[in-house]
Motif scaffolding. Structure first.
Motif, PDB file in Angstrom:
ATOM      1  N   TYR A 119       0.846  -1.189   0.000  1.00 32.13           N
ATOM      2  CA  TYR A 119       0.000   0.000   0.000  1.00 32.13           C
ATOM      3  C   TYR A 119       0.888   1.247   0.000  1.00 32.13           C
ATOM      4  O   TYR A 119       1.986   1.242   0.548  1.00 32.13           O
ATOM      5  N   PRO A 120       0.405   2.337  -0.594  1.00 31.04           N
ATOM      6  CA  PRO A 120       1.207   3.563  -0.623  1.00 31.04           C
ATOM      7  C   PRO A 120       1.176   4.300   0.715  1.00 31.04           C
ATOM      8  O   PRO A 120       0.375   3.972   1.601  1.00 31.04           O
ATOM      9  N   HIS A 121       2.032   5.282   0.857  1.00 25.64           N
ATOM     10  CA  HIS A 121       1.955   6.241   1.949  1.00 25.64           C
ATOM     11  C   HIS A 121       1.185   7.440   1.411  1.00 25.64           C
ATOM     12  O   HIS A 121       1.571   8.019   0.389  1.00 25.64           O
ATOM     13  N   THR A 122       0.098   7.797   2.075  1.00 22.67           N
ATOM     14  CA  THR A 122      -0.843   8.769   1.539  1.00 22.67           C
ATOM     15  C   THR A 122      -1.016   9.960   2.458  1.00 22.67           C
ATOM     16  O   THR A 122      -1.493   9.796   3.593  1.00 22.67           O
ATOM     17  N   PRO A 123      -0.648  11.172   2.029  1.00 23.58           N
ATOM     18  CA  PRO A 123      -0.976  12.349   2.830  1.00 23.58           C
ATOM     19  C   PRO A 123      -2.496  12.456   2.943  1.00 23.58           C
ATOM     20  O   PRO A 123      -3.211  12.458   1.930  1.00 23.58           O
TER      21      PRO A 123
END
Length: 327
Positions: free
Chosen positions: A259-263
């Motif tokens: 999974y991405p790192h999401t602001p």
């Protein structure tokens, strides 16, 4: 490997204890069911000094709403109403003006394109200061005994240890609600793992199971996310999945990456953003840290404070943080 502890330099960051779920009025699960019909009659009311905020079931999002609502009421004199709306339907409610603001979105590009770029009925309120990350986690005590478990390639070695009555003879990968943002079924299939995704049903139920496993010092593999207060009481270590690359999760059926790192972002109804006065300006300025959110969430979920009492406690301790938010 990355272990998450209280005050860890790693950011604790998509989608509650039973007490917390019960404690926040109108909180509900995030995801599929369209509950916009329950929207507040005060949303976007002409001339009324009121604000309607969306609230989701996970306690971090409840902490956002509690603090924002408390300050809107006690510092700016607004009436604040909260409405239970799941993640995706919240965008439609926001577009229609049924709610004025959503304070923690974990990334819904299709909804953003539809309502922000195309319809222009929703506008970005900026980032809320947090970086969200979903991943697979094992308890730290198990990772210390078996360090190789933190690489997904070795998970099958421990599938028997992770087996439960619900996992149909395979290792269990514990998820929360099926309505949350999750690629786990595709990941298990595409990575060829001997695991079964088992949904607890909600964040509260998932936390109950995790805490029971930890009490008995049992191994477990779980979908989880940061920021989240549970790391304060059950330290967990993230399992390294294949590296996330741009577009690797574009096809939900073929996902085989982390999974991405999401602001995490805030969104406002476009009309409210323009005409919402001090309330709209305040919500645009609202921005805090994972430590701030976890402090409030822990008060709600573990100390059993009501969301309003937790918000008041945090506000009394951190005027230096919130004072710049006030127009």
């Amino acid at each position: 490997m990355t272990a998450y502890h209280p005050r860890s330099p790693a950011r604790r960051t998509a989608v509650t204890a039973a007490a917390a779920a019960a404690g926040l009025l109108l909180a509900t699960g995030c995801g599929a069911a369209d509950m916009t019909a329950q929207a507040s009659p005060y949303a976007a009311a002409q001339g009324a000094k009121s604000v309607t905020l969306s609230v989701q079931s996970w306690v971090g999002a409840q902490a956002n709403t509690a603090v924002a609502g408390y300050l809107l009421e006690h510092e700016l004199g607004y009436r604040v109403d909260t409405v239970q709306v799941d993640e995706v339907p919240a965008w439609d409610a926001l577009s229609q003006g049924r709610i004025d603001a959503l304070l923690e979105d974990w990334g819904h590009p299709e909804q953003e394109k539809r309502y922000v770029k195309d319809k222009k009925t929703v506008v970005s309120g900026g980032e809320n200061g947090l970086t969200g990350h979903i991943g697979w986690f094992v308890p730290e005590y198990f990772a210390q005994e078996h360090p190789d478990v933190t690489d997904w390639k070795n998970l099958d070695r421990y599938a028997d240890r992770m087996r439960t009555p619900e996992s149909r003879g395979k290792g269990q990968l514990l998820d929360g609600s099926p309505s949350y943002v999750t690629n786990d079924k595709a990941l298990v299939k595409n990575l060829g793992l001997d695991y079964e995704v088992v949904f607890a049903g909600s964040e509260a139920a998932q936390i109950t199971q995790i805490k029971q496993f930890a009490k008995e010092r049992k191994p477990f593999l779980t979908y989880w996310y940061v920021p989240q207060w549970l790391f304060e009481t059950v330290p967990m270590t993230e399992v390294k999945l294949p590296e996330h690359e741009e577009g690797c999760d574009a096809d939900p059926e073929k996902v085989a990456c982390a999974y991405p790192h999401t602001p995490l972002k805030k969104y406002l109804n476009a009309r409210f953003a323009e005409n919402g006065g001090q309330a709209a300006e305040f919500l645009k300025r609202f921005r805090w840290t994972a430590e701030d959110q976890n402090e409030v969430a822990l008060l709600i979920a573990e100390r059993k404070l009501s969301p309003q009492a937790a918000a008041r406690t945090w506000v009394e301790r951190h005027e230096d943080v919130w004072r710049p938010w006030i127009p």
